[in-house]
Design an enzyme around this catalytic site. Structure first.
Site, mmCIF file in Angstrom:
data_model
loop_
_atom_site.group_PDB
_atom_site.id
_atom_site.type_symbol
_atom_site.label_atom_id
_atom_site.label_comp_id
_atom_site.label_asym_id
_atom_site.label_seq_id
_atom_site.Cartn_x
_atom_site.Cartn_y
_atom_site.Cartn_z
ATOM 1 N N TYR A 64 0.742 -1.102 -0.061
ATOM 2 C CA TYR A 64 0.271 0.082 -0.106
ATOM 3 C C TYR A 64 0.941 1.184 -0.066
ATOM 4 O O TYR A 64 0.681 2.167 -0.751
ATOM 5 C CB TYR A 64 -0.869 0.116 1.225
ATOM 6 N N GLN A 65 1.835 1.318 0.929
ATOM 7 C CA GLN A 65 2.449 2.530 1.087
ATOM 8 C C GLN A 65 3.348 2.976 -0.230
ATOM 9 O O GLN A 65 3.599 4.090 -0.586
ATOM 10 C CB GLN A 65 3.535 2.504 2.407
ATOM 11 N N ASP A 94 0.703 7.011 10.562
ATOM 12 C CA ASP A 94 1.566 5.952 10.969
ATOM 13 C C ASP A 94 2.952 6.169 10.456
ATOM 14 O O ASP A 94 3.869 5.778 10.979
ATOM 15 C CB ASP A 94 1.038 4.661 10.257
ATOM 16 N N GLU A 114 -2.420 15.226 9.791
ATOM 17 C CA GLU A 114 -3.218 14.022 10.250
ATOM 18 C C GLU A 114 -3.839 14.406 11.254
ATOM 19 O O GLU A 114 -3.646 15.265 12.288
ATOM 20 C CB GLU A 114 -2.148 13.108 10.800
ATOM 21 N N ASP A 145 -7.597 18.772 11.062
ATOM 22 C CA ASP A 145 -8.450 18.259 9.952
ATOM 23 C C ASP A 145 -7.986 18.591 8.611
ATOM 24 O O ASP A 145 -7.726 19.801 8.475
ATOM 25 C CB ASP A 145 -9.816 18.783 10.352
ATOM 26 N N ALA A 146 -7.678 17.749 7.617
ATOM 27 C CA ALA A 146 -7.423 17.920 6.475
ATOM 28 C C ALA A 146 -8.317 19.183 5.534
ATOM 29 O O ALA A 146 -7.830 19.992 4.676
ATOM 30 C CB ALA A 146 -7.140 16.732 5.681
ATOM 31 N N ASP A 164 -3.773 9.884 2.058
ATOM 32 C CA ASP A 164 -3.649 8.341 2.761
ATOM 33 C C ASP A 164 -4.810 8.295 3.820
ATOM 34 O O ASP A 164 -4.355 8.378 4.898
ATOM 35 C CB ASP A 164 -2.260 8.403 3.180
ATOM 36 N N TYR A 233 -7.031 -5.601 3.521
ATOM 37 C CA TYR A 233 -7.868 -4.636 3.187
ATOM 38 C C TYR A 233 -9.120 -5.291 2.707
ATOM 39 O O TYR A 233 -9.024 -6.537 2.009
ATOM 40 C CB TYR A 233 -7.442 -3.575 2.275
HETATM 41 N N1 AAT Z 1 -1.063 4.378 6.039
HETATM 42 C C1 AAT Z 1 -2.135 3.826 6.668
HETATM 43 C C2 AAT Z 1 -3.537 3.668 6.122
HETATM 44 C C3 AAT Z 1 -4.500 4.505 6.364
HETATM 45 S S1 AAT Z 1 -4.390 5.597 7.690
HETATM 46 C C4 AAT Z 1 -5.666 6.864 7.505
HETATM 47 C C5 AAT Z 1 -5.382 8.063 8.386
HETATM 48 O O1 AAT Z 1 -6.267 9.095 8.079
HETATM 49 C C6 AAT Z 1 -5.748 7.882 9.837
HETATM 50 O O2 AAT Z 1 -4.454 7.841 10.550
HETATM 51 C C7 AAT Z 1 -6.797 8.809 10.127
HETATM 52 O O3 AAT Z 1 -6.405 9.332 11.406
HETATM 53 C C8 AAT Z 1 -6.305 10.000 9.381
HETATM 54 N N2 AAT Z 1 -7.563 10.951 8.924
HETATM 55 C C9 AAT Z 1 -8.890 10.460 9.002
HETATM 56 N N3 AAT Z 1 -9.474 11.594 8.608
HETATM 57 C C10 AAT Z 1 -8.669 12.478 8.409
HETATM 58 C C11 AAT Z 1 -8.975 13.987 8.223
HETATM 59 N N4 AAT Z 1 -10.094 14.423 7.977
HETATM 60 N N5 AAT Z 1 -7.790 14.808 8.488
HETATM 61 C C12 AAT Z 1 -6.648 14.299 8.428
HETATM 62 N N6 AAT Z 1 -6.443 12.836 8.624
HETATM 63 C C13 AAT Z 1 -7.551 12.274 8.476
HETATM 64 C C14 AAT Z 1 -5.484 4.402 5.419
HETATM 65 C C15 AAT Z 1 -6.088 2.953 5.350
HETATM 66 C C16 AAT Z 1 -7.366 2.676 4.281
HETATM 67 C C17 AAT Z 1 -8.145 1.575 4.747
HETATM 68 C C18 AAT Z 1 -8.987 1.172 3.671
HETATM 69 N N7 AAT Z 1 -10.122 0.255 4.030
#
Ligand code: AAT
Length: 290
Positions: A64-65, A94, A114, A145-146, A164, A233
């Site tokens: 994924y990454q 992460d 994040e 918040d993004a 992500d 997933y």
């Molecule tokens: N690399 C790991 C995969 C992820 S992590 C997704 C991250 O998005 C989480 O840490 C969460 O806290 C963050 N996140 C969620 N909403 C927001 C927002 N509004 N603003 C900023 N960050 C946010 C994704 C996995 C995908 C799984 C698929 N089923």
């Protein structure tokens, strides 16, 4: 003991569930945004779960990454001289995407937004081979918040934005809506690219179609859908929306920017050599709608 993750009452995958055998629960807590769980599984190493949904495991996080990072970064032209690329990561607390970006020495700065400080802290404790990404001196962390972050981001700044983010139930809900994509397009420079986590083509056809049509209206350059296999997933597959802003053309089909290792940047990172060798040679691109 088995832990029910991605359970079948979730509207994102009705009628399906996924089980992993638990060796030990390592952490269980709650932030203002979500429930956070880390456990040691018997076959995938440590697992990070947010609100009952697997975000990553030791064993398959690499697929994924690497895809979400190198698809966009290998698609934009390398700067002629020096390190000038500006990159923004949304979510990704992460640190795994940061770890992968840090392998590109054409990148000058990496902003990350994040929402959840708890995710960042917990990953530092349990997933050091991912959170090592935060140690790159080019990284600037913004906890928030993004949606808000992008509303205030200066216009035409970023060469690449990587979203992500978690599934669109909970704090990531607005991240699949048109106004969010418009703020992303605004924050990109002409010819800049977006790579957005875009769910599974087996489960979320309508969501993907909606995101594709929003992106085709919003980004005037090419818009593509790519996918890779991530066994933990839902449905074992995850997709990515690749979009280019109008400007110097980007086609996403041929890698043009190499991954130039930065000396010492990601020594602690674990990688899947086979994907890194040729991210574009496998049959990545699936056209979902014509
Ligand atoms: N690399 C790991 C995969 C992820 S992590 C997704 C991250 O998005 C989480 O840490 C969460 O806290 C963050 N996140 C969620 N909403 C927001 C927002 N509004 N603003 C900023 N960050 C946010 C994704 C996995 C995908 C799984 C698929 N089923």
């Amino acid at each position: 003991k088995a832990i029910k993750v991605q359970y079948y009452n979730n509207p994102m995958w009705p009628g399906e569930a996924h089980s992993l055998k638990v060796e030990k629960i390592l952490y269980q807590g709650k932030s203002p945004y979500q429930e956070v769980l880390v456990f040691e599984s018997s076959t995938y190493g440590k697992v990070l779960v947010l609100d009952g949904i697997v975000q990553l495991t030791d064993k398959d996080e690499c697929a994924y990454q690497e895809m979400i990072t190198h698809l966009p970064l290998c698609s934009i032209p390398s700067p002629k001289k020096g390190t000038t690329l500006q990159v923004l990561v949304i979510g990704g607390g992460d640190g795994g995407v940061l770890r992968e970006i840090s392998r590109h020495n054409s990148v000058e700065s990496i902003d990350i937004c994040e929402i959840d400080q708890l995710v960042i802290d917990i990953c530092k404790d349990f997933f050091p081979h991912l959170s090592v990404g935060f140690e790159d001196p080019r990284v600037q962390l913004h906890v928030g918040d993004a949606v808000e972050f992008l509303r205030n981001a200066p216009e035409g700044t970023y060469d690449a934005i990587i979203v992500d983010s978690s599934d669109p139930i909970g704090p990531a809900q607005e991240l699949v809506e048109k106004p969010f994509f418009e703020t992303i397009a605004r924050a990109l420079r002409p010819g800049g690219v977006l790579c957005n986590q875009a769910e599974s083509m087996w489960l979320h056809t309508h969501l993907i179609q909606d995101m594709l049509s929003i992106c085709r209206e919003t980004f005037k350059g090419s818009v593509r859908y790519a996918w890779t296999s991530v066994p933990t997933y839902p449905s074992g597959v995850i997709g990515f929306l690749l979009c280019a802003k109008e400007g110097p053309p980007v086609n996403f089909l041929t890698p043009i920017n190499p991954i130039e290792e930065v000396e010492g940047a990601t020594k602690a990172g674990r990688r899947s050599d086979f994907i890194i060798q040729s991210p574009f040679n496998c049959n990545l691109y699936v056209k979902i709608v014509s």
